[in-house]
Design a protein around this motif. Structure first.
Motif, PDB file in Angstrom:
ATOM      1  N   ALA A   1     -46.129 -41.055   0.074  1.00 63.31           N
ATOM      2  CA  ALA A   1     -44.603 -41.020  -0.128  1.00 63.31           C
ATOM      3  C   ALA A   1     -44.280 -42.781  -0.323  1.00 63.31           C
ATOM      4  CB  ALA A   1     -44.059 -40.801   1.237  1.00 63.31           C
ATOM      5  N   PHE A   2     -45.068 -43.759   0.665  1.00 60.98           N
ATOM      6  CA  PHE A   2     -44.760 -45.022   0.386  1.00 60.98           C
ATOM      7  C   PHE A   2     -45.004 -45.855  -0.791  1.00 60.98           C
ATOM      8  CE2 PHE A   2     -46.638 -49.281   1.479  1.00 60.98           C
ATOM      9  CZ  PHE A   2     -45.551 -49.866   1.731  1.00 60.98           C
ATOM     10  N   LEU A   3     -46.288 -45.246  -1.371  1.00 59.70           N
ATOM     11  CA  LEU A   3     -46.702 -45.845  -2.868  1.00 59.70           C
ATOM     12  C   LEU A   3     -45.746 -45.223  -3.888  1.00 59.70           C
ATOM     13  CD1 LEU A   3     -50.636 -45.747  -2.357  1.00 59.70           C
ATOM     14  CD2 LEU A   3     -48.733 -47.946  -2.014  1.00 59.70           C
ATOM     15  N   VAL A   4     -45.228 -44.010  -3.932  1.00 64.87           N
ATOM     16  CA  VAL A   4     -44.279 -43.639  -4.866  1.00 64.87           C
ATOM     17  C   VAL A   4     -43.130 -44.405  -4.753  1.00 64.87           C
ATOM     18  CG1 VAL A   4     -43.155 -41.725  -5.659  1.00 64.87           C
ATOM     19  CG2 VAL A   4     -45.311 -41.432  -5.370  1.00 64.87           C
ATOM     20  N   ALA A   5     -42.489 -44.514  -3.547  1.00 62.48           N
ATOM     21  CA  ALA A   5     -41.063 -44.904  -3.163  1.00 62.48           C
ATOM     22  C   ALA A   5     -41.236 -46.693  -3.710  1.00 62.48           C
ATOM     23  CB  ALA A   5     -40.703 -45.009  -1.708  1.00 62.48           C
ATOM     24  N   LEU A   6     -42.586 -47.142  -3.369  1.00 60.82           N
ATOM     25  CA  LEU A   6     -42.676 -48.860  -3.505  1.00 60.82           C
ATOM     26  C   LEU A   6     -42.399 -48.877  -5.138  1.00 60.82           C
ATOM     27  CD1 LEU A   6     -43.013 -51.250  -1.818  1.00 60.82           C
ATOM     28  CD2 LEU A   6     -45.428 -50.770  -2.169  1.00 60.82           C
TER      29      LEU A   6
ATOM     30  N   ARG B   1     -41.211 -46.748  -7.631  1.00 57.58           N
ATOM     31  CA  ARG B   1     -39.900 -46.606  -7.849  1.00 57.58           C
ATOM     32  C   ARG B   1     -38.863 -47.670  -7.856  1.00 57.58           C
ATOM     33  NH1 ARG B   1     -38.841 -40.416  -5.699  1.00 57.58           N
ATOM     34  NH2 ARG B   1     -40.018 -39.411  -7.039  1.00 57.58           N
ATOM     35  N   ARG B   2     -39.097 -48.303  -6.682  1.00 56.26           N
ATOM     36  CA  ARG B   2     -38.095 -49.596  -6.345  1.00 56.26           C
ATOM     37  C   ARG B   2     -38.540 -50.848  -7.142  1.00 56.26           C
ATOM     38  NH1 ARG B   2     -33.023 -51.162  -5.220  1.00 56.26           N
ATOM     39  NH2 ARG B   2     -33.212 -53.155  -4.159  1.00 56.26           N
ATOM     40  N   ALA B   3     -39.824 -50.865  -7.230  1.00 57.64           N
ATOM     41  CA  ALA B   3     -40.232 -52.217  -8.057  1.00 57.64           C
ATOM     42  C   ALA B   3     -39.696 -51.965  -9.512  1.00 57.64           C
ATOM     43  CB  ALA B   3     -41.742 -52.131  -8.010  1.00 57.64           C
ATOM     44  N   ARG B   4     -40.014 -50.723 -10.056  1.00 58.18           N
ATOM     45  CA  ARG B   4     -39.404 -50.584 -11.514  1.00 58.18           C
ATOM     46  C   ARG B   4     -38.055 -50.738 -11.537  1.00 58.18           C
ATOM     47  NH1 ARG B   4     -44.739 -47.598 -11.637  1.00 58.18           N
ATOM     48  NH2 ARG B   4     -45.794 -49.287 -12.613  1.00 58.18           N
ATOM     49  N   ALA B   5     -37.272 -50.249 -10.607  1.00 61.39           N
ATOM     50  CA  ALA B   5     -35.559 -50.510 -10.768  1.00 61.39           C
ATOM     51  C   ALA B   5     -35.261 -51.715 -10.523  1.00 61.39           C
ATOM     52  CB  ALA B   5     -34.977 -49.814  -9.310  1.00 61.39           C
ATOM     53  N   VAL B   6     -35.983 -52.704 -10.126  1.00 60.83           N
ATOM     54  CA  VAL B   6     -35.452 -54.193  -9.838  1.00 60.83           C
ATOM     55  C   VAL B   6     -36.522 -55.194 -10.908  1.00 60.83           C
ATOM     56  CG1 VAL B   6     -34.922 -53.999  -7.450  1.00 60.83           C
ATOM     57  CG2 VAL B   6     -37.097 -54.671  -8.085  1.00 60.83           C
ATOM     58  N   GLY B   7     -37.386 -54.480 -11.501  1.00 61.18           N
ATOM     59  CA  GLY B   7     -38.024 -55.168 -12.771  1.00 61.18           C
ATOM     60  C   GLY B   7     -39.104 -55.896 -12.164  1.00 61.18           C
ATOM     61  N   ALA B   8     -39.863 -55.513 -11.186  1.00 60.80           N
ATOM     62  CA  ALA B   8     -40.796 -56.325 -10.357  1.00 60.80           C
ATOM     63  C   ALA B   8     -42.184 -55.776 -10.726  1.00 60.80           C
ATOM     64  CB  ALA B   8     -40.667 -56.037  -8.899  1.00 60.80           C
ATOM     65  N   VAL B   9     -43.102 -56.325 -10.856  1.00 63.46           N
ATOM     66  CA  VAL B   9     -44.357 -56.004 -11.149  1.00 63.46           C
ATOM     67  C   VAL B   9     -45.365 -55.273 -10.071  1.00 63.46           C
ATOM     68  CG1 VAL B   9     -46.979 -56.807 -12.102  1.00 63.46           C
ATOM     69  CG2 VAL B   9     -44.817 -57.537 -13.060  1.00 63.46           C
ATOM     70  N   LEU B  10     -45.480 -54.201 -10.306  1.00 60.57           N
ATOM     71  CA  LEU B  10     -46.421 -53.423  -8.908  1.00 60.57           C
ATOM     72  C   LEU B  10     -47.818 -53.983  -9.250  1.00 60.57           C
ATOM     73  CD1 LEU B  10     -46.444 -51.454  -6.478  1.00 60.57           C
ATOM     74  CD2 LEU B  10     -46.604 -49.554  -8.291  1.00 60.57           C
ATOM     75  N   ILE B  11     -48.403 -54.386  -8.062  1.00 56.72           N
ATOM     76  CA  ILE B  11     -50.057 -54.855  -8.029  1.00 56.72           C
ATOM     77  C   ILE B  11     -50.800 -54.087  -7.019  1.00 56.72           C
ATOM     78  CG2 ILE B  11     -51.541 -56.687  -7.990  1.00 56.72           C
ATOM     79  CD1 ILE B  11     -49.233 -58.706  -8.229  1.00 56.72           C
ATOM     80  N   TYR B  12     -51.800 -53.332  -7.412  1.00 63.81           N
ATOM     81  CA  TYR B  12     -52.837 -52.688  -6.665  1.00 63.81           C
ATOM     82  C   TYR B  12     -53.947 -53.602  -6.165  1.00 63.81           C
ATOM     83  CZ  TYR B  12     -50.045 -48.193  -6.370  1.00 63.81           C
ATOM     84  OH  TYR B  12     -48.953 -47.451  -6.176  1.00 63.81           O
TER      85      TYR B  12
ATOM     86  N   ALA C   1     -58.740 -45.901  -5.839  1.00 66.97           N
ATOM     87  CA  ALA C   1     -58.135 -45.151  -4.698  1.00 66.97           C
ATOM     88  C   ALA C   1     -56.849 -44.562  -5.057  1.00 66.97           C
ATOM     89  CB  ALA C   1     -58.045 -46.200  -3.816  1.00 66.97           C
ATOM     90  N   HIS C   2     -56.110 -45.222  -5.963  1.00 68.71           N
ATOM     91  CA  HIS C   2     -54.658 -44.734  -6.520  1.00 68.71           C
ATOM     92  C   HIS C   2     -54.899 -43.435  -7.259  1.00 68.71           C
ATOM     93  CE1 HIS C   2     -55.359 -47.125  -9.857  1.00 68.71           C
ATOM     94  NE2 HIS C   2     -54.524 -46.488 -10.289  1.00 68.71           N
ATOM     95  N   GLY C   3     -56.043 -42.956  -7.659  1.00 65.42           N
ATOM     96  CA  GLY C   3     -56.113 -42.263  -8.866  1.00 65.42           C
ATOM     97  C   GLY C   3     -55.524 -40.890  -8.557  1.00 65.42           C
ATOM     98  N   HIS C   4     -55.301 -40.339  -7.467  1.00 68.71           N
ATOM     99  CA  HIS C   4     -54.676 -39.219  -7.022  1.00 68.71           C
ATOM    100  C   HIS C   4     -52.999 -39.277  -7.181  1.00 68.71           C
ATOM    101  CE1 HIS C   4     -54.104 -41.327  -3.287  1.00 68.71           C
ATOM    102  NE2 HIS C   4     -53.259 -40.602  -2.819  1.00 68.71           N
ATOM    103  N   LEU C   5     -52.524 -40.402  -7.425  1.00 72.38           N
ATOM    104  CA  LEU C   5     -51.187 -40.661  -7.326  1.00 72.38           C
ATOM    105  C   LEU C   5     -50.457 -40.108  -8.651  1.00 72.38           C
ATOM    106  CD1 LEU C   5     -50.800 -44.174  -5.733  1.00 72.38           C
ATOM    107  CD2 LEU C   5     -50.284 -41.954  -4.495  1.00 72.38           C
TER     108      LEU C   5
ATOM    109  N   GLU D   1     -46.010 -42.221 -12.242  1.00 73.43           N
ATOM    110  CA  GLU D   1     -44.976 -43.144 -11.846  1.00 73.43           C
ATOM    111  C   GLU D   1     -45.303 -44.000 -10.785  1.00 73.43           C
ATOM    112  OE1 GLU D   1     -41.716 -41.408  -9.710  1.00 73.43           O
ATOM    113  OE2 GLU D   1     -42.623 -39.998  -8.941  1.00 73.43           O
ATOM    114  N   ALA D   2     -46.206 -43.835  -9.861  1.00 70.92           N
ATOM    115  CA  ALA D   2     -46.763 -44.670  -8.983  1.00 70.92           C
ATOM    116  C   ALA D   2     -47.947 -45.725  -9.364  1.00 70.92           C
ATOM    117  CB  ALA D   2     -46.965 -43.804  -7.421  1.00 70.92           C
ATOM    118  N   HIS D   3     -48.404 -45.482 -10.476  1.00 73.33           N
ATOM    119  CA  HIS D   3     -49.595 -46.168 -11.022  1.00 73.33           C
ATOM    120  C   HIS D   3     -49.076 -47.596 -11.102  1.00 73.33           C
ATOM    121  CE1 HIS D   3     -52.006 -42.871 -12.968  1.00 73.33           C
ATOM    122  NE2 HIS D   3     -51.767 -42.789 -11.710  1.00 73.33           N
TER     123      HIS D   3
END
Length: 467
Positions: A270-275, A277-288, A303-307, A310-312
């Motif tokens: 839930a945290f990673l999905v919400a993160l 979504r918010r990053a895409r909404a404001v045009g921020a790059v999501l780095i794992y 480790a993120h392969g199960h997500l 939209e959370a990639h």
């Protein structure tokens, strides 16, 4: 090969006196002893408990340390043993004592120490071409980049992985990721307001100044303050705080799906999905940052392969297991990032050299094997069951088992340093993480028997510290 090198005429005299490799001397004592097994007599326990006592002041190890330590910057507090060679899940010290290694060089030697196929490739490529610089093409940088992209997509992780930048370490990978994100922010907002980088409590992203600025731990930051400006700290797994934390000024959100150094804490879906979504909404790059938890360690390639897709991430950083001990790191990016990076934006002298890339190509091939992933998951179940029995025996000391695959943490109620020492003096290497957490990141090729041996020694070590 390792023993021949150790015995070469260039080695210190104390190393040239080493014997030939021997089998682990403690294995027979524990191989048939299950976790919680009370069959070992007190006399036998007493006989075995200090089979690997820390070297004395007049030992070969102490002599070697005494000769070399005065010339080394004292950035580490090291225990007395000096390790001179490795094989599989074992390290051997100057006195040829075998230690079962549940640290794998801090999640690095995923195929074990001195894997024969790996070392053969190393020798072959070293005799062919080591370095020519990034001024020219070589066969292996591009081959590694393509393999990382192809295997990442096929694994179910980062579905839009497109291009790769190869460097030399995890810190360098995160530095590149931060620079790329800042460049994206400059392109999206030429006025220059989109520069903030968000990271989280208990994170560890490296010790170079950019990566350190994203590692909000006073122990690491204060001696080198001020940090690079523009870094903000959020609370790991706090979904409700994301909207206020990630704003139009945010150019990057940097997060570990599993925090290794932070105590083997796992981000919720839930945290990673919400993160994301918010990053895409404001045009921020999501780095794992999967420097420690990636490349098969969780029982899947990433480790993120199960997500869900939209959370990639937009950028994925990796290192550690990528080289099985040979220095290399990499960042995988999607086209939205790659299209904004131009010639001259970033570079490295050693990164992408043919030796490192050929070895990493071998590692990605091996570590993306679904059969290996299934094996990791099966061994994780065995490991967790054994740790659960230890928790049952010591409920006042052991509170929680965390992690996934073969990145596991045992949360304790007090400083585990005495347990680590007692384990080492019985031939077992374990390390800490976070606050009062024992961390287990063994070779992914560790055997079930070795897991049993290690857990048996760990239980004995804990018992010895409770007297």
């Amino acid at each position: 090969m390792a023993s021949r090198l150790a015995l070469s005429r260039h080695a210190p005299a104390v190393l040239r006196s080493l014997k030939r490799p021997v089998a682990p001397v403690f294995a027979r004592a524990y191989a048939t002893a299950g976790v919680g097994d009370s069959a070992l007599s007190n006399a036998r326990r007493q006989q075995q408990q200090l089979s690997h006592a820390d070297p004395a002041a007049d030992s070969g190890s102490a002599t070697l340390v005494g000769q070399h330590a005065p010339y080394m910057v004292a950035t580490y507090a090291r225990p007395p043993p000096v390790f001179v060679r490795g094989a599989g899940s074992y390290l051997y010290d100057v006195d040829d004592r075998a230690y079962l290694d549940l640290t794998a060089g801090i999640a690095v030697t995923a195929l074990g120490h001195c894997d024969p196929e790996f070392t053969a490739l190393l020798a072959e490529q070293a005799a062919t071409l080591v370095h020519a610089s990034n001024l020219y093409y070589n066969p292996w940088t591009g081959a590694l980049s393509k393999l990382l992209v192809d295997r990442t997509r096929a694994s179910g992780g980062m579905h839009d992985a497109a291009r790769v930048f190869v460097c030399n370490s995890g810190s360098e990978a995160n530095e590149a990721a931060i620079k790329f994100a800042r460049k994206v922010g400059k392109v999206l907002d030429p006025a220059g307001a989109k520069t903030h980088v968000v990271s989280f409590t208990n994170a560890f992203h490296g010790r170079t100044m950019g990566a350190l600025s994203a590692t909000h731990n006073p122990k690491y930051q204060l001696p080198f303050a001020p940090m690079v400006p523009g870094f903000r700290q959020g609370t790991y797994n706090d979904v409700a705080a994301i909207d206020a934390l990630v704003t139009d000024q945010t150019c990057a959100v940097l997060v570990e799906p599993i925090q290794g150094e932070g105590g083997v804490q796992t981000a919720s879906e839930a945290f990673l999905v919400a993160l994301a979504r918010r990053a895409r909404a404001v045009g921020a790059v999501l780095i794992y940052d999967e420097i420690q938890c990636g490349l098969g360690r969780t029982g899947q390639l990433w480790a993120h392969g199960h997500l869900p897709r939209e959370a990639h991430p937009d950028i994925l950083s990796t290192a550690k297991a990528l080289g099985n001990g040979f220095p290399i790191g990499a960042v995988i990016v999607n086209d939205a990032v790659a299209d904004k990076i131009v010639v001259g934006d970033h570079g490295t002298t050693f990164g992408g050299n043919p030796l490192a890339c050929r070895l990493a190509h071998h590692m990605v091939t091996k570590l993306s094997d679904p059969a290996l992933h299934a094996d990791v998951r099966a061994k994780s179940d065995i490991f967790r069951a054994g740790l659960a029995k230890i928790r049952e025996r010591f409920p006042d000391l052991v509170k929680e088992i965390r992690g996934k695959g073969l990145i596991l943490g045992l949360q304790m109620t007090e400083d585990p340093t005495p347990v680590i020492k007692a384990a080492r003096e019985r031939g077992l290497l374990v390390i800490t993480a976070g606050t009062n957490t024992l961390r287990f990141v063994p070779s992914l090729k560790i055997s079930e028997e070795e897991i049993g041996i290690g857990l048996g020694i760990l239980e004995e070590a804990i018992a010895a510290t409770r007297k």
